[in-house]
Write a protein that holds these residues in place. Sequence first.
Motif, short mmCIF file in Angstrom:
data_model
loop_
_atom_site.label_atom_id
_atom_site.label_comp_id
_atom_site.label_asym_id
_atom_site.label_seq_id
_atom_site.Cartn_x
_atom_site.Cartn_y
_atom_site.Cartn_z
N PRO A 82 -30.92 48.46 42.96
CA PRO A 82 -31.07 47.46 41.90
C PRO A 82 -32.03 46.36 42.34
CG PRO A 82 -28.75 47.96 42.30
CD PRO A 82 -29.53 48.58 43.42
N SER A 83 -32.85 45.90 41.42
CA SER A 83 -33.84 44.87 41.76
C SER A 83 -33.19 43.55 42.14
CB SER A 83 -34.79 44.67 40.58
OG SER A 83 -34.08 44.28 39.41
N LYS A 84 -31.99 43.29 41.62
CA LYS A 84 -31.30 42.04 41.92
C LYS A 84 -30.10 42.25 42.85
CE LYS A 84 -32.66 39.87 37.54
NZ LYS A 84 -32.18 39.20 36.31
N ARG A 85 -30.17 43.27 43.68
CA ARG A 85 -29.06 43.51 44.61
C ARG A 85 -28.98 42.37 45.62
NH1 ARG A 85 -28.94 48.84 48.41
NH2 ARG A 85 -30.52 47.64 49.54
N PRO A 86 -27.79 41.80 45.83
CA PRO A 86 -27.66 40.68 46.77
C PRO A 86 -28.05 41.07 48.20
CG PRO A 86 -25.73 40.86 45.37
CD PRO A 86 -26.54 42.09 45.13
N THR A 87 -28.55 40.13 48.94
CA THR A 87 -28.91 40.36 50.33
C THR A 87 -27.68 40.82 51.11
OG1 THR A 87 -30.59 38.64 50.22
CG2 THR A 87 -29.87 39.33 52.42
N GLY A 88 -27.83 41.89 51.86
CA GLY A 88 -26.73 42.42 52.64
C GLY A 88 -25.94 43.50 51.95
N ALA A 89 -26.05 43.59 50.62
CA ALA A 89 -25.34 44.64 49.88
C ALA A 89 -26.02 45.99 50.11
CB ALA A 89 -25.32 44.31 48.40
N LYS A 90 -25.25 47.06 50.07
CA LYS A 90 -25.79 48.38 50.36
C LYS A 90 -25.64 49.37 49.21
CE LYS A 90 -25.10 48.00 55.35
NZ LYS A 90 -24.50 48.60 56.57
N HIS A 91 -25.09 48.93 48.10
CA HIS A 91 -24.87 49.87 47.01
C HIS A 91 -26.19 50.21 46.31
CE1 HIS A 91 -24.91 46.02 44.76
NE2 HIS A 91 -25.36 46.76 43.75
N GLU A 92 -26.21 51.39 45.73
CA GLU A 92 -27.32 51.83 44.90
C GLU A 92 -26.73 52.34 43.59
OE1 GLU A 92 -29.84 54.63 46.95
OE2 GLU A 92 -29.93 53.40 48.77
N VAL A 93 -27.56 52.42 42.58
CA VAL A 93 -27.11 53.01 41.30
C VAL A 93 -27.36 54.51 41.39
CG1 VAL A 93 -27.42 53.06 38.82
CG2 VAL A 93 -27.59 50.89 40.05
N LYS A 94 -26.28 55.27 41.32
CA LYS A 94 -26.34 56.70 41.62
C LYS A 94 -27.29 57.45 40.71
CE LYS A 94 -23.36 60.72 42.39
NZ LYS A 94 -23.92 60.99 43.73
N LYS A 95 -28.00 58.39 41.30
CA LYS A 95 -28.93 59.21 40.53
C LYS A 95 -28.31 60.57 40.22
CE LYS A 95 -33.80 60.53 40.34
NZ LYS A 95 -35.14 60.39 40.97
N PHE A 96 -28.39 60.96 38.95
CA PHE A 96 -27.88 62.25 38.50
C PHE A 96 -29.04 63.11 38.01
CE2 PHE A 96 -24.39 59.21 37.74
CZ PHE A 96 -23.40 59.80 38.50
N ASN A 97 -28.84 64.41 38.04
CA ASN A 97 -29.89 65.34 37.60
C ASN A 97 -29.93 65.53 36.09
OD1 ASN A 97 -30.92 66.05 40.23
ND2 ASN A 97 -29.04 67.24 40.54
N ASN A 98 -28.81 65.23 35.43
CA ASN A 98 -28.75 65.43 33.99
C ASN A 98 -27.60 64.62 33.41
OD1 ASN A 98 -26.33 67.09 34.44
ND2 ASN A 98 -27.77 68.65 35.15
N VAL A 99 -27.50 64.63 32.11
CA VAL A 99 -26.45 63.86 31.42
C VAL A 99 -25.07 64.38 31.79
CG1 VAL A 99 -25.50 63.29 29.14
CG2 VAL A 99 -27.98 63.25 29.51
N GLU A 100 -24.94 65.70 31.92
CA GLU A 100 -23.64 66.30 32.23
C GLU A 100 -23.07 65.79 33.55
OE1 GLU A 100 -25.53 69.05 29.29
OE2 GLU A 100 -26.19 67.84 30.99
N GLU A 101 -23.92 65.65 34.55
CA GLU A 101 -23.44 65.16 35.85
C GLU A 101 -22.92 63.73 35.72
OE1 GLU A 101 -26.27 65.50 38.97
OE2 GLU A 101 -26.33 67.69 38.93
N SER A 102 -23.59 62.92 34.93
CA SER A 102 -23.14 61.54 34.73
C SER A 102 -21.79 61.51 34.02
CB SER A 102 -24.18 60.76 33.93
OG SER A 102 -23.81 59.41 33.79
N ILE A 103 -21.62 62.34 33.00
CA ILE A 103 -20.36 62.40 32.27
C ILE A 103 -19.23 62.88 33.19
CG2 ILE A 103 -19.12 63.63 30.44
CD1 ILE A 103 -21.72 63.56 28.82
#
Length: 268
Positions: A184-205
């Motif tokens: 994320p562009s506004k991720r706080p300093t020191g944070a390690k999370h990312e916004v998970k990437k999926f290959n398709n809509v089904e994986e996200s669901i």
Amino acid sequence: MNKNASQWLLGFLLVTFPLATLVLVLALATIPAQQLFIDRDVDQDELTSNTLLPDFGAIDQTPERKAQFLDMLRPLIAEKNAKLLKSRERLVKIKAEWDASQTISGVNKRNLAKLREKFHVTYETYPDDSKAVEILLLRVDAIPPAMVMAQAAIESGWGTSRFAEEAHNLFGHWCYKEGCGIVPSKRPTGAKHEVKKFNNVEESITAYFNNINTHNAYRPWRQLRAQLRDTPQQFTGSAMVAELGKYSARGSAYIHELRTVIRGNNLE
């Protein structure tokens, strides 16, 4: 081996092989078809289609964009819920065997092991099968479609957010392994999370359903579902979002927004 012995052995094999085959066929015929394939069915309750997110941002008219977004989601949510309810049917059969005999055996035993694995009910935490079944009955169940659609709409900006467009992430899922998603562009300093990437809509669901059905944060939500599930007029998206305060840092404001989206878009 002499000629007579060889002929005798050949004749014996010619007679016994068909008989053995017939016995095997008859034995298999006595086994109900659902018992032959039920183990495999447990492994086939995931969405198998491959839907790539359309360019919703290119649709200028908001009503049309919303309609297409919902049209994409509805059949996938319905399919996922149907598959979950089939798994629940198997679980109910397992419970029936336990209630009748205080044992779980054969196909039911194998299915229980697979359901434990899929829904994170470990032997270490729940060594007793009867308790495992009790926990699974809270987890293996459908989610009101209106709730799913409302959360997807809010979390993805009706499919137009950066994370939806670049990662098929419709529900704001995070991950914590470097490279697992988008930083994320506004991720706080020191944070390690990312916004998970999926290959398709089904994986996200699928990830969303797994999250709601297994994460400890949504245990109160699952308990509410158990109370309301058999009363259709009460088991609604609007009612069930009451226990989603932990899904967002906005808490009660998030719940209010979900209900507004459900009501304003006639999702139920």
